[in-house]
Scaffold this motif. Structure first.
Motif, short mmCIF file in Angstrom:
data_model
loop_
_atom_site.label_atom_id
_atom_site.label_comp_id
_atom_site.label_asym_id
_atom_site.label_seq_id
_atom_site.Cartn_x
_atom_site.Cartn_y
_atom_site.Cartn_z
N LEU A 89 63.18 33.05 43.17
CA LEU A 89 62.68 32.15 42.13
C LEU A 89 63.72 31.09 41.77
O LEU A 89 63.37 29.94 41.48
N LEU A 90 64.99 31.45 41.83
CA LEU A 90 66.04 30.47 41.57
C LEU A 90 66.06 29.38 42.63
O LEU A 90 66.36 28.21 42.34
N GLN A 91 65.74 29.74 43.85
CA GLN A 91 65.69 28.75 44.93
C GLN A 91 64.62 27.70 44.67
O GLN A 91 64.67 26.61 45.22
N MET A 92 63.67 28.02 43.80
CA MET A 92 62.61 27.07 43.46
C MET A 92 62.82 26.44 42.09
O MET A 92 61.91 25.88 41.49
N GLY A 93 64.07 26.56 41.58
CA GLY A 93 64.42 25.85 40.36
C GLY A 93 63.91 26.46 39.08
O GLY A 93 63.73 25.76 38.09
N LEU A 94 63.72 27.79 39.05
CA LEU A 94 63.11 28.44 37.89
C LEU A 94 64.11 29.21 37.03
O LEU A 94 63.74 30.15 36.33
N ALA A 95 65.37 28.80 37.03
CA ALA A 95 66.40 29.51 36.29
C ALA A 95 66.07 29.62 34.81
O ALA A 95 66.26 30.68 34.19
N GLU A 96 65.58 28.56 34.21
CA GLU A 96 65.32 28.57 32.77
C GLU A 96 64.12 29.43 32.39
O GLU A 96 63.95 29.77 31.22
N GLY A 108 75.00 39.54 46.31
CA GLY A 108 74.18 38.43 45.85
C GLY A 108 74.28 37.21 46.75
O GLY A 108 75.18 37.10 47.58
N ASP A 109 73.34 36.29 46.57
CA ASP A 109 73.33 35.03 47.30
C ASP A 109 74.24 34.05 46.56
O ASP A 109 73.94 33.63 45.44
N GLU A 110 75.34 33.67 47.18
CA GLU A 110 76.32 32.80 46.53
C GLU A 110 75.74 31.43 46.19
O GLU A 110 76.22 30.77 45.26
N THR A 111 74.72 30.99 46.89
CA THR A 111 74.18 29.65 46.64
C THR A 111 73.47 29.55 45.29
O THR A 111 73.26 28.45 44.79
N VAL A 112 73.10 30.70 44.72
CA VAL A 112 72.44 30.68 43.40
C VAL A 112 73.19 31.57 42.40
O VAL A 112 72.65 31.94 41.37
N ALA A 113 74.45 31.88 42.71
CA ALA A 113 75.21 32.82 41.89
C ALA A 113 75.38 32.36 40.45
O ALA A 113 75.27 33.16 39.51
N ASP A 114 75.66 31.08 40.24
CA ASP A 114 75.86 30.58 38.88
C ASP A 114 74.60 30.72 38.04
O ASP A 114 74.64 31.16 36.89
N ASP A 115 73.47 30.33 38.60
CA ASP A 115 72.20 30.46 37.88
C ASP A 115 71.85 31.93 37.67
O ASP A 115 71.32 32.30 36.60
N PHE A 116 72.13 32.76 38.66
CA PHE A 116 71.81 34.18 38.53
C PHE A 116 72.58 34.80 37.38
O PHE A 116 72.06 35.66 36.64
N ALA A 117 73.83 34.36 37.17
CA ALA A 117 74.67 34.92 36.11
C ALA A 117 74.11 34.63 34.72
O ALA A 117 74.47 35.31 33.75
N SER A 118 73.22 33.66 34.62
CA SER A 118 72.65 33.30 33.32
C SER A 118 71.42 34.12 32.97
O SER A 118 70.91 34.05 31.84
N VAL A 195 55.78 24.32 41.02
CA VAL A 195 56.97 23.74 41.67
C VAL A 195 56.68 23.62 43.17
O VAL A 195 57.47 24.03 44.01
N GLU A 196 55.53 23.03 43.47
CA GLU A 196 55.06 22.99 44.84
C GLU A 196 56.03 22.29 45.79
O GLU A 196 56.25 22.73 46.92
N GLU A 197 56.62 21.19 45.34
CA GLU A 197 57.51 20.44 46.22
C GLU A 197 58.77 21.23 46.53
O GLU A 197 59.22 21.29 47.67
N LYS A 198 59.34 21.86 45.51
CA LYS A 198 60.51 22.70 45.71
C LYS A 198 60.20 23.84 46.68
O LYS A 198 61.00 24.18 47.55
N ALA A 199 59.03 24.43 46.51
CA ALA A 199 58.62 25.54 47.36
C ALA A 199 58.48 25.08 48.80
O ALA A 199 58.90 25.77 49.74
N GLN A 200 57.89 23.91 49.00
CA GLN A 200 57.71 23.40 50.36
C GLN A 200 59.06 23.12 51.02
O GLN A 200 59.27 23.43 52.21
N GLU A 201 59.97 22.53 50.26
CA GLU A 201 61.31 22.26 50.80
C GLU A 201 62.01 23.56 51.20
O GLU A 201 62.65 23.63 52.26
N PHE A 202 61.87 24.57 50.36
CA PHE A 202 62.53 25.84 50.66
C PHE A 202 61.88 26.52 51.86
O PHE A 202 62.56 27.10 52.70
#
Length: 346
Positions: A89-96, A108-118, A195-202
């Motif tokens: 879900l973080l890969q699709m910009g849903l941190a908040e 953990g996946d280091e590419t989303v580690a900062d957001d995951f910590a929140s 978040v269709e565009e984010k999902a398609q990119e991912f």
């Protein structure tokens, strides 16, 4: 068996003790030919109410049934019932939007580690229904086997719906799932959370990574058989069939790796392992588990297993729980590492 080990082991074997079989595995070439080119699809904006084909699961978290679910609006607060789902879900910009996560059992996946910590951690282990409901989410998303009535479960789909919480079960975690189901989950979640565009990119990124994994297999590479070792300590060896983990088995088939025990349910004896004599052994590492270096040393010192081809030829590889059992894109990181160790360094 310790409580931690029992809980973790259930996370691997619950479904396989109640379900039969795994789907047939395609070889790497056939599987790659059948991969849809998601990057050519046109992104369409979702309108609500939105109806998706999803699932419900039995109270013990093992038997899945298809269920058509209608979402009146895009959920704004999410509990992910395991680490891998939160990372997806973080890969699709849903941190908040993430108000809780549980089951932190692997790297953990280091590419989303900062957001995951929140994200608020509801439990480092599996999380129960009371705590999930207390987080007041609009929806619980994640691994299907964890939607159970047991103490370690989030509650069933029906139980959560009764208190006004919707659900989305990852297709990758269901019976007979394949790697293609990852694209289904990404597309569905993109629609559900608008978040269709984010999902398609991912999705395009996932496809490119799998293409690279397949391209990295040496020419004329013969298929190899493997077996999972869940835990090794002293002369004790827990062999896991992986029969219910068809998503994982299918993913590894892209690397010309075939699960020796894909059709076996229940316990597997050391004698059965010796008779099967797989080419490769995959030693599972998870948070809170034994140091894999110690397990590896015990494995190699076990005289009863000394005749195994994988031990004699040093074809034993440590794999991370989150990468292999998150039922998400993290399997690609595991495959990339395994490919480098198996095909490049040897």
């Amino acid at each position: 068996m310790t409580t931690l080990k029992m809980v973790k082991y259930f996370g691997l074997v619950a479904a396989s003790t109640l379900l039969l079989g795994a789907c047939g595995q395609e070889n790497a070439t056939e599987a790659q030919k059948n991969t849809d080119k998601k990057s050519t699809e046109q992104v369409e904006e979702t309108t609500f109410p939105l109806t998706l084909n999803n699932y419900t699961v039995s109270s013990e978290g093992a038997v899945f049934s298809e269920k058509e679910i209608t979402y009146e609006a895009s959920p704004k607060s999410i509990v992910a019932n395991n680490q891998g789902t939160a990372e997806l879900l973080l890969q699709m910009g849903l941190a908040e939007d993430l108000v809780g996560v549980a089951a932190l059992y692997g790297e953990g996946d280091e590419t989303v580690a900062d957001d995951f910590a929140s994200i608020p951690v509801l439990s480092e282990g599996y999380v129960g229904k009371e705590i999930v409901v207390g987080a007041d989410p609009d929806i619980v998303v994640g691994r299907g086997q964890l939607f159970a009535s047991a103490e370690w479960g989030t509650g069933t789909v029906e139980e959560l719906n009764e208190v006004g919480i919707q659900t989305y079960i990852q297709a990758t975690s269901t019976t007979d799932a394949t790697f293609e189901d990852l694209y289904t989950d990404i597309a569905n979640l993109g629609k559900l959370f608008a978040v269709e565009e984010k999902a398609q990119e991912f999705s395009t990124d996932v496809e490119a990574r799998m293409d690279e994994v397949v391209a990295g297999i040496p020419a004329n590479q013969e298929a190899l058989d493997y077996a999972y070792l869940f835990e090794v300590e002293g002369t004790n060896v827990d062999i896991y069939s992986g029969a219910a983990d068809t998503y994982l088995n299918d993913s590894l088939s892209y690397m010309d790796l075939n699960n020796t025990f894909a059709d076996v349910t229940g316990e597997i004896s050391v004698e059965a392992l010796l008779e099967a004599d797989p080419d490769v052994l995959l030693l599972v590492n998870y948070t809170g588990g034994r140091d894999p270096k110690e397990s590896l040393a015990d494995l190699k010192a076990n005289d009863a297993l000394s005749s195994l081809t994988a031990i004699k030829e040093d074809q034993i590889y440590t794999i991370d729980y989150n990468q292999f059992w998150s039922y998400g894109y993290q399997i690609l990181s595991g495959m990339e590492q395994l490919s480098a160790e198996l095909y490049t360094e040897n």
